[in-house]
Scaffold this motif. Structure first.
Motif, mmCIF file in Angstrom:
data_model
loop_
_atom_site.group_PDB
_atom_site.id
_atom_site.type_symbol
_atom_site.label_atom_id
_atom_site.label_comp_id
_atom_site.label_asym_id
_atom_site.label_seq_id
_atom_site.Cartn_x
_atom_site.Cartn_y
_atom_site.Cartn_z
ATOM 1 N N UNK A 91 0.357 -1.350 -0.058
ATOM 2 C CA UNK A 91 0.199 0.015 0.605
ATOM 3 C C UNK A 91 0.957 1.324 0.200
ATOM 4 N N UNK A 92 0.917 2.355 -0.684
ATOM 5 C CA UNK A 92 1.295 3.423 -0.775
ATOM 6 C C UNK A 92 1.314 4.207 0.428
ATOM 7 N N UNK A 93 0.350 4.116 1.132
ATOM 8 C CA UNK A 93 0.222 4.509 2.576
ATOM 9 C C UNK A 93 0.482 4.299 3.492
ATOM 10 N N UNK A 94 0.581 2.737 3.609
ATOM 11 C CA UNK A 94 1.695 2.091 4.113
ATOM 12 C C UNK A 94 2.028 0.756 4.258
ATOM 13 N N UNK A 95 3.743 0.839 3.970
ATOM 14 C CA UNK A 95 4.307 0.207 3.268
ATOM 15 C C UNK A 95 4.279 -1.197 3.793
ATOM 16 N N UNK A 96 4.008 -1.316 5.067
ATOM 17 C CA UNK A 96 3.526 -2.841 6.092
ATOM 18 C C UNK A 96 3.239 -3.354 5.177
ATOM 19 N N UNK A 97 1.947 -3.252 4.065
ATOM 20 C CA UNK A 97 -0.149 -3.643 4.270
ATOM 21 C C UNK A 97 0.350 -4.206 2.925
ATOM 22 N N UNK A 98 0.865 -5.931 2.813
ATOM 23 C CA UNK A 98 1.326 -6.371 1.320
ATOM 24 C C UNK A 98 0.223 -6.684 1.178
ATOM 25 N N UNK A 99 -0.277 -6.410 0.051
ATOM 26 C CA UNK A 99 -0.976 -6.237 -0.720
ATOM 27 C C UNK A 99 -0.889 -8.026 -1.623
ATOM 28 N N UNK A 100 -1.947 -9.078 -1.786
ATOM 29 C CA UNK A 100 -1.689 -10.593 -2.134
ATOM 30 C C UNK A 100 -1.294 -10.303 -3.600
ATOM 31 N N UNK A 101 -0.848 -10.669 -4.366
ATOM 32 C CA UNK A 101 -0.105 -10.432 -5.922
ATOM 33 C C UNK A 101 -1.672 -10.821 -7.173
ATOM 34 N N UNK A 102 -2.484 -11.639 -6.341
ATOM 35 C CA UNK A 102 -2.951 -12.027 -7.346
ATOM 36 C C UNK A 102 -4.107 -11.074 -7.115
ATOM 37 N N UNK A 103 -4.360 -10.844 -5.817
ATOM 38 C CA UNK A 103 -5.912 -9.155 -5.882
ATOM 39 C C UNK A 103 -5.072 -7.950 -7.379
ATOM 40 N N UNK A 104 -4.187 -8.011 -7.579
ATOM 41 C CA UNK A 104 -3.790 -6.913 -8.534
ATOM 42 C C UNK A 104 -3.966 -7.566 -10.096
ATOM 43 N N UNK A 105 -3.322 -9.437 -10.415
ATOM 44 C CA UNK A 105 -3.295 -9.515 -11.400
ATOM 45 C C UNK A 105 -4.350 -10.641 -12.007
ATOM 46 N N UNK A 106 -5.513 -10.685 -11.109
ATOM 47 C CA UNK A 106 -5.710 -11.541 -11.114
ATOM 48 C C UNK A 106 -5.512 -13.228 -12.490
ATOM 49 N N UNK A 107 -4.309 -13.221 -11.585
ATOM 50 C CA UNK A 107 -3.936 -14.278 -12.622
ATOM 51 C C UNK A 107 -3.669 -15.212 -11.672
ATOM 52 N N UNK A 108 -2.674 -15.284 -10.724
ATOM 53 C CA UNK A 108 -2.237 -16.391 -9.848
ATOM 54 C C UNK A 108 -3.003 -17.753 -9.844
ATOM 55 N N UNK A 109 -2.813 -18.705 -10.003
ATOM 56 C CA UNK A 109 -3.606 -19.686 -9.118
ATOM 57 C C UNK A 109 -3.029 -20.460 -7.898
ATOM 58 N N UNK A 110 -3.657 -21.379 -7.041
ATOM 59 C CA UNK A 110 -3.197 -22.175 -5.869
ATOM 60 C C UNK A 110 -2.676 -20.952 -4.972
ATOM 61 N N UNK A 111 -3.392 -19.986 -4.626
ATOM 62 C CA UNK A 111 -3.473 -19.099 -3.677
ATOM 63 C C UNK A 111 -3.285 -19.780 -2.461
ATOM 64 N N UNK A 112 -2.366 -19.386 -1.515
ATOM 65 C CA UNK A 112 -2.066 -20.027 -0.112
ATOM 66 C C UNK A 112 -3.488 -19.175 0.603
ATOM 67 N N UNK A 113 -3.690 -20.530 1.334
ATOM 68 C CA UNK A 113 -5.198 -19.364 2.003
ATOM 69 C C UNK A 113 -5.042 -18.143 3.418
ATOM 70 N N UNK A 114 -3.609 -17.972 3.551
ATOM 71 C CA UNK A 114 -3.353 -16.886 4.294
ATOM 72 C C UNK A 114 -3.426 -15.593 3.087
ATOM 73 N N UNK A 115 -3.119 -15.455 2.076
ATOM 74 C CA UNK A 115 -3.490 -14.509 0.574
ATOM 75 C C UNK A 115 -5.193 -14.180 1.126
ATOM 76 N N UNK A 116 -5.999 -15.480 1.071
ATOM 77 C CA UNK A 116 -7.199 -15.406 0.693
ATOM 78 C C UNK A 116 -7.586 -15.252 1.355
ATOM 79 N N UNK A 117 -7.573 -15.626 3.528
ATOM 80 C CA UNK A 117 -7.858 -14.006 3.872
ATOM 81 C C UNK A 117 -7.785 -13.138 4.289
ATOM 82 N N UNK A 118 -5.886 -12.811 3.962
ATOM 83 C CA UNK A 118 -5.555 -11.539 4.093
ATOM 84 C C UNK A 118 -6.651 -10.506 2.449
ATOM 85 N N UNK A 119 -7.116 -10.871 1.597
ATOM 86 C CA UNK A 119 -7.438 -10.729 0.380
ATOM 87 C C UNK A 119 -9.139 -10.314 1.108
#
Length: 225
Positions: free
Chosen positions: A165-193
């Protein structure tokens, strides 16, 4: 006023001994409320489950008075997931979301089709991932688009492309949310999203409109934790 349509049951509230007040999201009329008489009869009570699709006959004396429905089951959807707590919670939340974000008597064919798509998503092996994008599509079609690309910066961390996040670089945005390409997403990334989307729902949609955050979404998240 008399018409016929098809629609998904969003909610039901007991009104009298054998009568309920129901809300449907219909193909041609949007969200509609009406009474269902004899709702406790053996003929229909087992079908009156949130998310099921019905053929509707609606009649009302005037546009200013609540009408009543005669209903026939058109498609059994929800009962397929009665033994799956996660998917059942997802259905209940999804119908609740549409109930609280849509207005009466306003047709939106895209929303209607998204409800139909929801039950296709539930059959996917990566249904949680697909549901996240489904929820974002609901927001977009109601005028609340979240374009995360506008809010992130890209950095290399341990050799991997990471979105922060631009205003909070401690906050990671799961890559699949940005490009909608990643398969077999980690469960932690799903919960984060799901939490990221939930924050957007609260801060950009519900809060400004003085709408309470739906407990059904918290129930859904708890079911998949």
């Amino acid at each position: 006023m008399i018409w016929q349509d098809k629609g998904y049951l969003l909610s039901k509230i007991k009104y009298a001994e054998n009568t309920i007040i129901s809300e449907f999201y219909t193909e041609l009329h949007g969200k509609i409320s009406g009474l269902i008489f004899g709702a406790t009869s053996k003929r229909i009570r087992n079908y009156l489950l949130i998310g099921n699709k019905f053929h509707l006959n609606y009649s009302a004396k005037s546009e200013n008075k609540i009408g009543n429905f005669n209903v026939e089951i058109d498609e059994i959807t929800t009962p397929k997931y009665l033994d799956n707590k996660q998917k059942l919670s997802c259905i209940i939340y999804s119908m609740n979301l549409i109930k609280i974000l849509t207005v009466e008597n306003q047709k939106n064919l895209k929303i209607y089709k998204l409800i139909s798509n929801l039950f296709e998503i539930l059959n996917s092996t990566e249904w949680i991932r697909e549901f996240i994008f489904w929820e974002l599509q609901i927001f977009k079609n109601l005028g609340y688009e979240l374009n995360l690309k506008n809010y992130v910066t890209i950095k290399k961390i341990n050799g991997n492309e990471t979105f922060l996040l631009k205003n909070n670089e401690n906050k990671i945005i799961p890559k699949f949310l940005i490009d909608n390409k990643n398969q077999n997403v980690k469960h932690t990334d799903l919960l984060n999203s799901l939490n990221i989307v939930g924050d957007f729902l609260q801060k950009s949609i519900l809060g400004p409109n003085n709408i309470n955050f739906p407990a059904s979404r918290s129930d859904f998240l708890n079911s998949i934790n």
